[in-house]
Write a protein that holds these residues in place. Structure first.
Motif, PDB file in Angstrom:
ATOM      1  N   VAL A  26     -13.875  -1.947  -1.066  1.00 30.45           N
ATOM      2  CA  VAL A  26     -13.110  -0.970  -0.293  1.00 30.45           C
ATOM      3  C   VAL A  26     -11.433  -1.013  -0.587  1.00 30.45           C
ATOM      4  O   VAL A  26     -11.028  -1.989  -1.517  1.00 30.45           O
ATOM      5  CB  VAL A  26     -12.529  -1.780   1.100  1.00 30.45           C
ATOM      6  CG1 VAL A  26     -11.476  -2.628   1.477  1.00 30.45           C
ATOM      7  CG2 VAL A  26     -11.498  -0.890   2.061  1.00 30.45           C
ATOM      8  N   LYS A  27     -10.998  -0.176  -0.935  1.00 30.78           N
ATOM      9  CA  LYS A  27      -9.925   0.587  -2.295  1.00 30.78           C
ATOM     10  C   LYS A  27      -8.510   0.151  -1.656  1.00 30.78           C
ATOM     11  O   LYS A  27      -7.843  -0.469  -2.373  1.00 30.78           O
ATOM     12  CB  LYS A  27      -9.687   2.711  -2.098  1.00 30.78           C
ATOM     13  CG  LYS A  27     -10.736   2.584  -3.227  1.00 30.78           C
ATOM     14  CD  LYS A  27     -10.304   3.481  -3.932  1.00 30.78           C
ATOM     15  CE  LYS A  27     -11.251   4.125  -4.524  1.00 30.78           C
ATOM     16  NZ  LYS A  27     -11.972   5.352  -4.422  1.00 30.78           N
ATOM     17  N   ASN A  28      -8.011   0.198  -0.510  1.00 29.37           N
ATOM     18  CA  ASN A  28      -6.667  -0.430   0.237  1.00 29.37           C
ATOM     19  C   ASN A  28      -7.140  -1.952   0.321  1.00 29.37           C
ATOM     20  O   ASN A  28      -7.672  -2.335   1.087  1.00 29.37           O
ATOM     21  CB  ASN A  28      -6.488  -0.132   1.426  1.00 29.37           C
ATOM     22  CG  ASN A  28      -5.481   0.140   2.111  1.00 29.37           C
ATOM     23  OD1 ASN A  28      -4.890  -0.847   1.791  1.00 29.37           O
ATOM     24  ND2 ASN A  28      -5.243   1.330   3.518  1.00 29.37           N
ATOM     25  N   HIS A  29      -6.474  -2.814  -0.633  1.00 29.64           N
ATOM     26  CA  HIS A  29      -5.848  -3.791  -0.537  1.00 29.64           C
ATOM     27  C   HIS A  29      -5.550  -4.268   0.816  1.00 29.64           C
ATOM     28  O   HIS A  29      -6.295  -5.454   0.900  1.00 29.64           O
ATOM     29  CB  HIS A  29      -4.668  -4.236  -1.410  1.00 29.64           C
ATOM     30  CG  HIS A  29      -4.753  -3.822  -2.965  1.00 29.64           C
ATOM     31  ND1 HIS A  29      -6.148  -4.473  -3.867  1.00 29.64           N
ATOM     32  CD2 HIS A  29      -4.962  -3.182  -3.451  1.00 29.64           C
ATOM     33  CE1 HIS A  29      -5.304  -4.220  -4.801  1.00 29.64           C
ATOM     34  NE2 HIS A  29      -5.481  -3.345  -5.048  1.00 29.64           N
TER      35      HIS A  29
ATOM     36  N   HIS C  31      -9.433  -5.932 -10.889  1.00 28.79           N
ATOM     37  CA  HIS C  31      -8.122  -5.859 -10.547  1.00 28.79           C
ATOM     38  C   HIS C  31      -7.990  -7.793 -10.325  1.00 28.79           C
ATOM     39  O   HIS C  31      -8.651  -7.778  -9.818  1.00 28.79           O
ATOM     40  CB  HIS C  31      -7.908  -5.156  -9.098  1.00 28.79           C
ATOM     41  CG  HIS C  31      -6.910  -5.083  -8.596  1.00 28.79           C
ATOM     42  ND1 HIS C  31      -6.438  -5.985  -8.294  1.00 28.79           N
ATOM     43  CD2 HIS C  31      -6.017  -3.724  -9.101  1.00 28.79           C
ATOM     44  CE1 HIS C  31      -4.552  -5.740  -8.520  1.00 28.79           C
ATOM     45  NE2 HIS C  31      -4.414  -4.669  -8.205  1.00 28.79           N
ATOM     46  N   LEU C  32      -7.120  -7.678  -9.889  1.00 35.28           N
ATOM     47  CA  LEU C  32      -6.583  -9.297 -10.331  1.00 35.28           C
ATOM     48  C   LEU C  32      -6.913  -9.768  -8.544  1.00 35.28           C
ATOM     49  O   LEU C  32      -7.178 -11.255  -8.636  1.00 35.28           O
ATOM     50  CB  LEU C  32      -5.628 -10.239 -11.129  1.00 35.28           C
ATOM     51  CG  LEU C  32      -5.776 -10.448 -12.645  1.00 35.28           C
ATOM     52  CD1 LEU C  32      -4.407 -10.548 -13.811  1.00 35.28           C
ATOM     53  CD2 LEU C  32      -7.085 -10.777 -13.240  1.00 35.28           C
ATOM     54  N   PHE C  33      -6.007  -9.685  -7.526  1.00 33.03           N
ATOM     55  CA  PHE C  33      -6.714  -9.676  -6.621  1.00 33.03           C
ATOM     56  C   PHE C  33      -7.302  -9.464  -5.934  1.00 33.03           C
ATOM     57  O   PHE C  33      -7.650 -10.450  -5.417  1.00 33.03           O
ATOM     58  CB  PHE C  33      -5.589  -8.715  -5.862  1.00 33.03           C
ATOM     59  CG  PHE C  33      -4.706  -9.197  -4.376  1.00 33.03           C
ATOM     60  CD1 PHE C  33      -4.318  -9.772  -4.262  1.00 33.03           C
ATOM     61  CD2 PHE C  33      -5.330  -8.383  -3.113  1.00 33.03           C
ATOM     62  CE1 PHE C  33      -3.928 -10.523  -3.146  1.00 33.03           C
ATOM     63  CE2 PHE C  33      -4.895  -8.732  -2.347  1.00 33.03           C
ATOM     64  CZ  PHE C  33      -4.311 -10.047  -2.363  1.00 33.03           C
ATOM     65  N   ARG C  34      -8.284  -8.529  -6.424  1.00 31.52           N
ATOM     66  CA  ARG C  34      -9.986  -9.135  -5.952  1.00 31.52           C
ATOM     67  C   ARG C  34     -10.670 -10.056  -6.525  1.00 31.52           C
ATOM     68  O   ARG C  34     -11.273 -10.545  -5.528  1.00 31.52           O
ATOM     69  CB  ARG C  34     -10.877  -7.554  -6.186  1.00 31.52           C
ATOM     70  CG  ARG C  34     -10.300  -5.875  -5.681  1.00 31.52           C
ATOM     71  CD  ARG C  34     -10.300  -6.387  -4.462  1.00 31.52           C
ATOM     72  NE  ARG C  34      -9.259  -5.159  -3.627  1.00 31.52           N
ATOM     73  CZ  ARG C  34      -9.596  -3.768  -2.993  1.00 31.52           C
ATOM     74  NH1 ARG C  34     -11.215  -4.241  -2.854  1.00 31.52           N
ATOM     75  NH2 ARG C  34      -9.270  -3.541  -2.318  1.00 31.52           N
ATOM     76  N   MET C  35      -9.554 -10.390  -7.794  1.00 30.50           N
ATOM     77  CA  MET C  35     -10.914 -11.693  -8.711  1.00 30.50           C
ATOM     78  C   MET C  35     -10.181 -12.709  -6.917  1.00 30.50           C
ATOM     79  O   MET C  35     -10.925 -14.131  -6.633  1.00 30.50           O
ATOM     80  CB  MET C  35     -10.118 -12.066  -9.508  1.00 30.50           C
ATOM     81  CG  MET C  35     -11.111 -12.024 -10.686  1.00 30.50           C
ATOM     82  SD  MET C  35     -10.742 -12.155 -12.014  1.00 30.50           S
ATOM     83  CE  MET C  35     -11.482 -10.918 -13.109  1.00 30.50           C
TER      84      MET C  35
END
Lengths: 103, 228, 159
Positions: A26-29, C31-35
């Protein structure tokens, strides 16, 4: 093992796996953090089903509560906190959160 | 290319793990240590919650190591974040519900946290869970009023005191001629609030330490100014 | 109930699926946060796997009751280990997140590729190496041509 346990495990498993995938795509963090929190919550219920009440309590308090809080605070610090998402993502989740922000 | 290798990696790992898991016999594990602990724990430790007697009694040093890791991680996070002065003007105040709900729920959170810590040797729960709830209780006012601050000096005093008392209780057992962190004192009746010797004291120390650590970590994360 | 679907199958598929999704996310995410999120998910799967290893049919939670016939209990040792692992996990997560905050302060971005480029450039700059020649050229001076066979042998004999 009763039939009820089987159904609960099945529903929880499907919910957890799908929200785990959702958390990564999902795009929104902020929505991603919420989806990861759903995984933790389902995990806490599964632990309770597996006769591990101590672990279930820990997972509910730490995994679903504190960890999501840390991630959300980090989002704010990282400048990724956006409830009102831009025009690039028009999926269902961001649309519903946008409605909440307007209200 | 990277995606392809990543997917290949994930698929191969999944196949391997599935092959291992299919060899396990689900539902009837060979548990020699578990059986031994279950039969010996009521006489040796006297805690109704066997997980607690494993965490603090049979694997007490493990818990001490865990506390050390948590302390190292929290202080490293504080070190990496650095100490910056807050600019409270940029942060929005909490809304009506957050402000008054936070004030309303604070005593209940405190009560539940201490309840869970004190009953850790009887019912599910204990120092870790209760400590997290305590940290949440003290963090909630910070969300409602961004200007408010936690006193980091008090928090670090609590944390140091709790950590030191955990080790001192362990050393006391050593002084009595027993193993480090071995449960002491008389056990009383199984299931009473004051029972299981030193286990409740150890869990109180763990709860205070975890609560103080996590509260200071959360306030560190929340209070340092945002970039925008 | 659907034939062939047992509790065992559901739980193992959930646990392994979480681990695999998490690790695939660590490898694939840009993206590092997704990691960090993917690591959290993989950790959840591993914890579930550990608790599953101590589960027994027809057993109760490992808490003693006031009764004479004590039924079978699930294994308390994996549960104690998972209790430890969850709390350590949140500490590690806080550390990872604070490192992310520092990365963003320094490089202004969290895209994996851009951060890697900027870090490479920084390392090259502090080492005093021109980096813009070629991506694949060896760093530093031009490497020496390979030694002729006889000199290599004689050197080997000297040593």
């Amino acid at each position: 093992m009763s039939e009820v346990e089987l159904w609960i495990a099945l529903i929880l498993g499907i919910m957890m796996l799908s929200s785990a995938v959702l958390a990564l795509v999902v795009k929104n963090h902020l929505a991603a953090v919420a989806a990861a929190s759903v995984v933790s919550l389902g995990l806490a219920l599964l632990f309770a089903l597996m006769r591990a009440p101590d672990v279930a309590m820990t997972e509910a308090a730490v995994g679903a509560g504190l960890s999501s809080l840390i991630l959300a605070l980090a989002l704010r610090r990282l400048g990724l906190w956006q409830i009102d998402s831009g025009s690039d993502n028009s999926n269902l989740l961001s649309a519903s959160t946008r409605g909440k922000e307007d209200a | 290319m990277r995606k392809l290798t990543g997917l290949l990696f994930a698929g191969g790992l999944g196949f391997m793990l599935l092959a291992i898991a299919s060899g396990l016999d689900f539902g009837s594990p060979p548990m020699r240590i578990g059986e031994a602990i279950q039969s010996a724990s009521p006489q040796e430790v006297g805690a109704a919650n066997i997980v607690t007697s494993v965490v603090l009694g049979y694997r007490g040093i493990d818990t001490l190591g865990e506390l050390a890791i948590l302390f190292a991680a929290a202080s490293a996070a504080g070190l990496v974040l650095g100490r910056r002065h807050t600019t409270t003007g940029t942060q929005r105040k909490g809304g009506f519900v957050l402000f008054h709900g936070g004030a309303l729920i604070f005593p209940f959170l405190l009560t539940i946290g201490f309840y869970i810590i004190f009953h850790g040797h009887l019912t599910p729960g204990g120092g870790f869970q209760g400590g997290v709830i305590l940290a949440a209780a003290f963090f909630l006012p910070l969300l409602a009023r961004p200007g408010a601050r936690l006193h980091h000096s008090i928090l670090s005093v609590i944390e140091a005191f709790a950590g030191a008392s955990f080790i001192l209780i362990g050393l006391a057992a050593l002084g009595e001629g027993q193993a480090f962190l071995q449960p002491m004192l008389n056990q009383d009746t199984l299931g009473a609030l004051i029972s299981a010797g030193t286990l409740p004291l150890l869990y109180i120390a763990v709860g205070l330490k975890v609560g103080a650590e996590l509260a200071s970590l959360l306030s560190n994360l929340a209070q340092t100014e945002s970039e925008q | 109930m659907i034939p062939g679907v047992t509790l065992e199958l559901i739980l193992y598929v959930t646990a392994l699926g979480l681990v695999i999704i998490g690790l695939a996310g660590v490898v694939l995410s840009s993206h590092l946060f997704r990691m960090v999120l993917a690591l959290v998910i993989a950790e959840a799967g591993a914890n579930l796997m550990l608790v599953l290893s101590g589960y027994r049919w027809d057993a109760v939670a490992p808490i003693l009751m006031q009764r004479t016939d004590q039924p079978a209990m699930v294994d308390p040792v994996p549960q104690a280990m998972v209790l430890t692992a969850i709390v350590i996990g949140v500490g590690i997560q806080a550390l990872a997140v604070s490192i992310l905050i520092r990365i963003r302060q320094r490089y202004g971005n969290l895209k994996r590729r851009e951060v890697a480029e900027k870090m490479d450039a920084e390392i090259a700059a502090s080492a005093g190496i021109r980096r813009d020649i070629s991506q694949d050229a060896p760093l530093g001076e031009r490497p020496l041509s390979p030694l002729p066979a006889h000199t290599a042998e004689s050197r080997g004999g000297d040593a």
